[in-house]
Structure formats: structure tokens, C-alpha cells
Write a protein that holds these residues in place. Sequence first.
Motif, PDB file in Angstrom:
ATOM      1  N   CYS A 264       0.825  -1.222   0.000  1.00 54.35           N
ATOM      2  CA  CYS A 264       0.000   0.000   0.000  1.00 54.35           C
ATOM      3  C   CYS A 264       0.852   1.262   0.000  1.00 54.35           C
ATOM      4  O   CYS A 264       0.400   2.331   0.459  1.00 54.35           O
ATOM      5  N   HIS A 313       3.583   1.840  -9.187  1.00 57.22           N
ATOM      6  CA  HIS A 313       2.981   0.506  -9.128  1.00 57.22           C
ATOM      7  C   HIS A 313       2.058   0.421  -7.915  1.00 57.22           C
ATOM      8  O   HIS A 313       2.007   1.319  -7.087  1.00 57.22           O
ATOM      9  N   ARG A 314       1.317  -0.672  -7.802  1.00 56.06           N
ATOM     10  CA  ARG A 314       0.472  -0.918  -6.647  1.00 56.06           C
ATOM     11  C   ARG A 314       0.811  -2.284  -6.057  1.00 56.06           C
ATOM     12  O   ARG A 314       0.891  -3.281  -6.773  1.00 56.06           O
ATOM     13  N   LYS A 316      -0.742  -4.202  -3.096  1.00 59.07           N
ATOM     14  CA  LYS A 316      -1.751  -4.322  -2.041  1.00 59.07           C
ATOM     15  C   LYS A 316      -2.344  -5.718  -1.944  1.00 59.07           C
ATOM     16  O   LYS A 316      -2.560  -6.224  -0.851  1.00 59.07           O
ATOM     17  N   SER A 336       2.994  -5.569 -10.209  1.00 55.88           N
ATOM     18  CA  SER A 336       1.978  -4.630  -9.730  1.00 55.88           C
ATOM     19  C   SER A 336       0.600  -5.274  -9.775  1.00 55.88           C
ATOM     20  O   SER A 336       0.349  -6.210 -10.544  1.00 55.88           O
ATOM     21  N   ASP A 337      -0.300  -4.750  -8.944  1.00 51.68           N
ATOM     22  CA  ASP A 337      -1.690  -5.214  -8.935  1.00 51.68           C
ATOM     23  C   ASP A 337      -2.400  -4.962 -10.262  1.00 51.68           C
ATOM     24  O   ASP A 337      -3.437  -5.581 -10.531  1.00 51.68           O
ATOM     25  N   HIS A 407      -3.175   4.339 -10.567  1.00 50.42           N
ATOM     26  CA  HIS A 407      -2.734   4.763  -9.257  1.00 50.42           C
ATOM     27  C   HIS A 407      -3.903   5.251  -8.405  1.00 50.42           C
ATOM     28  O   HIS A 407      -4.073   4.863  -7.263  1.00 50.42           O
ATOM     29  N   ALA A 410      -6.491   2.551  -7.307  1.00 56.35           N
ATOM     30  CA  ALA A 410      -5.984   1.529  -6.384  1.00 56.35           C
ATOM     31  C   ALA A 410      -5.937   2.049  -4.957  1.00 56.35           C
ATOM     32  O   ALA A 410      -5.644   1.314  -4.031  1.00 56.35           O
ATOM     33  N   GLU A 411      -6.187   3.338  -4.778  1.00 48.12           N
ATOM     34  CA  GLU A 411      -6.150   3.905  -3.430  1.00 48.12           C
ATOM     35  C   GLU A 411      -7.284   3.341  -2.574  1.00 48.12           C
ATOM     36  O   GLU A 411      -8.353   3.095  -3.031  1.00 48.12           O
TER      37      GLU A 411
END
Length: 411
Positions: A264, A313-314, A316, A336-337, A407, A410-411
Amino acid sequence: MPAEGTRMAGLWEREVGRLRPKRFADSVRASEDFVNSLGIQKRLREHRGCVNTISFNSTGSLLLSGSDDRTVVLWDWEAARPALQIHTGHENNVLHAQFMPLSDDRSIVTCGADGEVRYVQIEEGGRAVVDQVVETEYAVHRLAVEPGSPHTFYSAGQDGSVWRFDLRGKQSKELLKVGVIYDDGVNDALDLYAIAVDPRNPYRVAVSGSDEFVRLYDTRKYLHGDFGCPIDYFCPPGLITKNQDGITGLAFSQTGEILASYSCDNIYLFEREHGLHFNDFKVGVMPLYGDGVGAALPLYKDKLPEPRSFVGHRNKQTVKGVNFLGPNCDYVASGSDCGHVFVWRKKDGVLMRAMKGDKRIVNCVEQHPSEIVVASSGIATDVKIWAPGDCDPSTIDLDETQLKYVHCNAE
């Protein structure tokens, strides 16, 4: 003669004998042309589950993969065919697998979600003998092989334990249990997700897990029976006492830098001067919480140097690794996710590529030890081999607008 410093100049110097083959290969792999020319050239298909781990042998002739299907496969990746598939005996997903150095690629170690660490010996004719080295109650996420040793490796488990193994006598020793001691005396073990050994010093071992700190240990303190705390802690100042999601991936560079992939959050590059102990913040065995030792540290966070970050990238949904690319660790790479392979320039954190590598999530990115070849894997059941050449249409890069969209969503 082509203009100095250009790719054609390097080719010309190689042709006329003014540039040694090793230096030429290194210069090509370190160039931005290396990054920009990568495309999927092969897909390795044999597994029947997510591919959680990939690694090349020392020469790069074989690629090792492990999967949710509880098997490991040794690939002749150039021919895109399995050389050997091994049933590991794990009762749950294989999470990590490594070749042991100097073993003629006949010695492999694995760990899994069943809490087991296993040792695979490949005999003449391809018969595999599998032994259980240790069994714990919780998943063992990661292994770290001591550089240059065919016998010694470490594991990091979800119960906070770090084990050291010596295959000569099939000896195993729990070195330490990583935990957080609160003011009321409660000691909570961390879930450990990553472990890495400094290639310059095999006694320096870094671990990370479900809190915000990379802990660096000198294992000699434990091997000789002495009590020892981490010799240093690393954390971006802004995440001290704030990050509750932990660190999923670690990697050492050839010069001792540490990459840490925060769940995260971003990827950060730590050098020696980023250490909390190096900056005279003596954390000791107590955490940076409550009113205990170290509780005043957040008041002085603005005095700590900021590490370089790699953004876009993500990380999580799954446990992702992180890696260096290039002969001199010139680039940083991660999955990345959003299903892309991200590559940044290390010296300034600039994002160079975001290449489509999976329909869902990419977890692993590994570089060939000497050639311009990269392997990636994730939720899909295949392994992608990236090399210079015409790009597969599915590898089209994300543009700047799409990156912002990924981005934000994905928050």
C-alpha cells in the motif's frame, strides 16, 4: 566511426576489438536501450496454478519456478519446454524455490504455505529425492541462500521466526524470533514476508514483515549464542508509526543498498546513511510505539534523511517481490496489482517502462545473470520471458494518463 557514446559506437568498438566482450555485454544491459527493447518472446506453460517464484541458475541456462500446484519446474527456457517437473511434497502452495550455488543445479530448496522447508536432490537420470528440513505452524514465505555456499541458507516465516540451515548434516537452527514488545509487556511476533543476504557479507541478513521496519541483523551474534538486537533499522521517516501494512519484498544490491517494497505504498532504496542507528536513534529491542523506548523518535523524523522512492505501481493484493536489473543494479523492477511489470531508473527514480505482464497481477520479476533476458510471473499459470525484439501486442506500455488512473483507483 559512429558518434561517441551511442549504441552504434559500442557496436563498432566491439567489432574492431576495442571493447572486451564482457564490458560490451555489461554496457548494453546497463543502457536504456536494454529496458526499452524488452518484449515478451516466450511463454512457459506447464503449471496448473499461480506461479509464486522464479529464479535462474548461476549460468542462466535453467529457470526454476514454483506454483500453487505444489510442483517446481526446471525449464529449458530457450526451448520453452520443461526439463524436469518435481512434486515437492508440500501440502500447500510453493511460495519460494532456489537453486543452491555450486551444486551443479542438483540441489534445490523450497518453502511453502504449509509451513515446511524442503530440500530436493536431483540424481542422475532425473530422479528427485525430497526431504523435509523443518516444519513450522505457519507459512514460510521466503528463503535466502548464503552467497557462494552450496550448504547454507535462511528462511523467514509468518510466525516471526528466522531459521538457518546447513545441508551438510541437514541441520536446522531457529536463530531468532522477530517481534514487537509493547509497553504492557506483550510480545507480538511479526509476520515475516521477506529475507535477503548481503552479497558482500553473508553474516548481514535483512528481514521485513508486517510492520514498517527493515531490520538488519549480524547473524554471528546468534550463531555464537549471544543475544543480539538488529544492528540497524530502516524506514522512510514519513512511515514511522504510520505504516500498518508492512513490507513484502527485499533485495540487496552489489554495493549493499537495500530495496524494500512497501504494501500500500512505494518502493524505497536504503543506503547506510538512512539507518536509524546510524543517525543515533537507538531503537534497541523496543518498538517505536506508546511511551516506551524510542517513543520520542517521531518528533525527530524531519532530521532523518529521505530515501529515494519508486512510484507508480500498486502492491496491495498479494505478496510481491522487488529486484534490481542491470549488471550494476542500474534499474529497479517490480510487479503490480494492475498486471504490469514496472521498471525505474535507480539513480533518479524515473519510471522507464510499465509493460503488460499478466491479465491480473504480476508478483515476480527476475533477471538472467548475464544475458538481456528477464522473466516474470504472477496470477497466470505461465512464466513470461522478456528479451529484445518485436513486442507482443499484449505488452503495450501504460501511458501517463493510464498510470494516473491505475494509481488513483488503487487507493
